[in-house]
Write a protein that holds these residues in place. Sequence first.
Motif, mmCIF file in Angstrom:
data_model
loop_
_atom_site.group_PDB
_atom_site.id
_atom_site.type_symbol
_atom_site.label_atom_id
_atom_site.label_comp_id
_atom_site.label_asym_id
_atom_site.label_seq_id
_atom_site.Cartn_x
_atom_site.Cartn_y
_atom_site.Cartn_z
ATOM 1 N N ILE A 97 2.703 8.213 -9.370
ATOM 2 C CA ILE A 97 1.983 8.994 -10.395
ATOM 3 C C ILE A 97 0.878 9.825 -9.770
ATOM 4 C CG2 ILE A 97 0.439 8.790 -12.393
ATOM 5 C CD1 ILE A 97 2.116 6.355 -13.243
ATOM 6 N N LYS A 98 0.194 9.247 -8.781
ATOM 7 C CA LYS A 98 -0.920 9.938 -8.140
ATOM 8 C C LYS A 98 -0.474 10.780 -6.944
ATOM 9 C CE LYS A 98 -4.651 6.795 -9.443
ATOM 10 N NZ LYS A 98 -5.574 7.834 -9.936
ATOM 11 N N HIS A 99 0.852 10.877 -6.741
ATOM 12 C CA HIS A 99 1.409 11.626 -5.609
ATOM 13 C C HIS A 99 0.849 11.122 -4.274
ATOM 14 C CE1 HIS A 99 3.080 14.317 -8.602
ATOM 15 N NE2 HIS A 99 1.870 14.521 -9.102
ATOM 16 N N MET A 100 0.743 9.783 -4.184
ATOM 17 C CA MET A 100 0.223 9.142 -2.976
ATOM 18 C C MET A 100 1.290 8.287 -2.296
ATOM 19 S SD MET A 100 -3.420 7.830 -4.586
ATOM 20 C CE MET A 100 -3.735 6.727 -3.200
ATOM 21 N N ASP A 101 2.565 8.508 -2.667
ATOM 22 C CA ASP A 101 3.640 7.651 -2.157
ATOM 23 C C ASP A 101 4.114 8.093 -0.774
ATOM 24 O OD1 ASP A 101 4.504 9.909 -3.581
ATOM 25 O OD2 ASP A 101 6.465 9.046 -4.003
ATOM 26 N N THR A 102 3.170 8.094 0.168
ATOM 27 C CA THR A 102 3.491 8.409 1.559
ATOM 28 C C THR A 102 4.116 7.181 2.213
ATOM 29 O OG1 THR A 102 1.311 7.670 2.312
ATOM 30 C CG2 THR A 102 1.528 9.999 1.672
ATOM 31 N N GLU A 103 4.730 7.384 3.359
ATOM 32 C CA GLU A 103 5.325 6.255 4.084
ATOM 33 C C GLU A 103 4.251 5.241 4.464
ATOM 34 O OE1 GLU A 103 8.512 5.425 4.582
ATOM 35 O OE2 GLU A 103 8.858 7.111 3.215
ATOM 36 N N GLU A 104 3.081 5.749 4.821
ATOM 37 C CA GLU A 104 1.975 4.852 5.182
ATOM 38 C C GLU A 104 1.599 3.952 4.005
ATOM 39 O OE1 GLU A 104 -2.674 4.997 6.781
ATOM 40 O OE2 GLU A 104 -1.582 6.860 6.341
ATOM 41 N N ASN A 105 1.470 4.535 2.811
ATOM 42 C CA ASN A 105 1.096 3.750 1.634
ATOM 43 C C ASN A 105 2.226 2.812 1.192
ATOM 44 O OD1 ASN A 105 -1.525 4.673 1.390
ATOM 45 N ND2 ASN A 105 -0.957 6.399 0.081
ATOM 46 N N LYS A 106 3.461 3.268 1.360
ATOM 47 C CA LYS A 106 4.587 2.387 1.037
ATOM 48 C C LYS A 106 4.590 1.163 1.950
ATOM 49 C CE LYS A 106 7.769 5.931 -0.736
ATOM 50 N NZ LYS A 106 9.042 6.645 -0.479
ATOM 51 N N ASN A 107 4.261 1.369 3.214
ATOM 52 C CA ASN A 107 4.193 0.247 4.151
ATOM 53 C C ASN A 107 3.052 -0.698 3.795
ATOM 54 O OD1 ASN A 107 6.408 0.972 5.744
ATOM 55 N ND2 ASN A 107 5.179 2.340 7.018
ATOM 56 N N LYS A 108 1.949 -0.133 3.280
ATOM 57 C CA LYS A 108 0.834 -0.974 2.843
ATOM 58 C C LYS A 108 1.266 -1.870 1.680
ATOM 59 C CE LYS A 108 -3.017 2.020 4.224
ATOM 60 N NZ LYS A 108 -4.147 2.869 3.740
ATOM 61 N N VAL A 109 2.088 -1.319 0.785
ATOM 62 C CA VAL A 109 2.607 -2.112 -0.333
ATOM 63 C C VAL A 109 3.460 -3.261 0.193
ATOM 64 C CG1 VAL A 109 4.211 -2.102 -2.289
ATOM 65 C CG2 VAL A 109 2.484 -0.311 -2.076
ATOM 66 N N LEU A 110 4.310 -2.983 1.166
ATOM 67 C CA LEU A 110 5.137 -4.039 1.758
ATOM 68 C C LEU A 110 4.271 -5.118 2.392
ATOM 69 C CD1 LEU A 110 7.986 -1.903 3.371
ATOM 70 C CD2 LEU A 110 8.177 -3.409 1.374
ATOM 71 N N GLU A 111 3.189 -4.706 3.042
ATOM 72 C CA GLU A 111 2.279 -5.681 3.646
ATOM 73 C C GLU A 111 1.604 -6.534 2.576
ATOM 74 O OE1 GLU A 111 1.812 -6.502 6.865
ATOM 75 O OE2 GLU A 111 3.539 -5.177 7.142
ATOM 76 N N MET A 112 1.228 -5.921 1.443
ATOM 77 C CA MET A 112 0.617 -6.689 0.356
ATOM 78 C C MET A 112 1.614 -7.665 -0.251
ATOM 79 S SD MET A 112 -2.102 -4.432 -1.836
ATOM 80 C CE MET A 112 -1.163 -2.922 -1.991
ATOM 81 N N LEU A 113 2.861 -7.237 -0.359
ATOM 82 C CA LEU A 113 3.891 -8.134 -0.881
ATOM 83 C C LEU A 113 4.051 -9.353 0.034
ATOM 84 C CD1 LEU A 113 6.576 -5.556 -2.074
ATOM 85 C CD2 LEU A 113 5.160 -7.015 -3.525
ATOM 86 N N LYS A 114 3.950 -9.128 1.339
ATOM 87 C CA LYS A 114 3.990 -10.246 2.280
ATOM 88 C C LYS A 114 2.764 -11.138 2.104
ATOM 89 C CE LYS A 114 6.527 -7.773 5.929
ATOM 90 N NZ LYS A 114 6.457 -7.184 7.297
#
Length: 251
Positions: A97-114
């Motif tokens: 929604i915020k147009h922040m879905d960069t690969e870097e931010n997607k990887n941060k989400v994966l790290e939070m899921l871990k």
Amino acid sequence: MEYVCELKNISKRFHTINNETKAIEDLSFKVKKGEIVSIVGPSGSGKSTVLSLLAGLEEPSEGEVTVNTNSIGFMFQKDQLYEWRNIYKNCLIGLEIKHMDTEENKNKVLEMLKKYGLYNFRNHYPSQLSGGMRQRAALVRTLAIEPDLLLLDEPFSALDYQTRLSVGNEVGEILRKEKITTVLVTHDIPEAVSMSDRVIVFTERPAKIKSEYDINFKECQGERTPMKCRNTLEFGEYFRQIWRDLDVEKE
């Protein structure tokens, strides 16, 4: 002292065709950076309205709302996960929604899921998860946008008691470790006391501040968690004081 948000002499009225309802009257308080503040009060006393004012979803009838950030996360009573998206894709919604879905931010989400024990369930759908896991996923989705201010509206109320204790403890640890400025609305006094640096008690509608408590647990020096706080003598005293304040409202 750096404040993330402030309500100054706020009043809020809601109008219908037949009458006017005053939800809040001359309400003022500030929230410091990194502080966790809980609001408790009788049902219908304007607690959720305060969150809507801070989020910019409502405008005050009188007074001034100051929020010193554009990065606000809002977590509701229900997890609001989309059943047709898997957990990982649900957690990306805010970034998209915020147009922040960069690969870097997607990887941060994966790290939070871990970090929060959901990585192995990233390809599962919400219906396949327990209520507590769903709520943790909703928190990851909210934290993914890196909010400077987090607004929580009864986020654990839909959970059974045991799950609520467990998830509340997990979320409390996360908020404290990440030093996220948080305003929590809850009916649960133990939840408010164990998670917060400060508890604000509202009166009946129209809401005013009846009392305010700085929460300090000398018995929880070092790593403070909600569960550890619940097992202290200080916890019981805070509970009794706030319960007395709320019980007086019923008399």
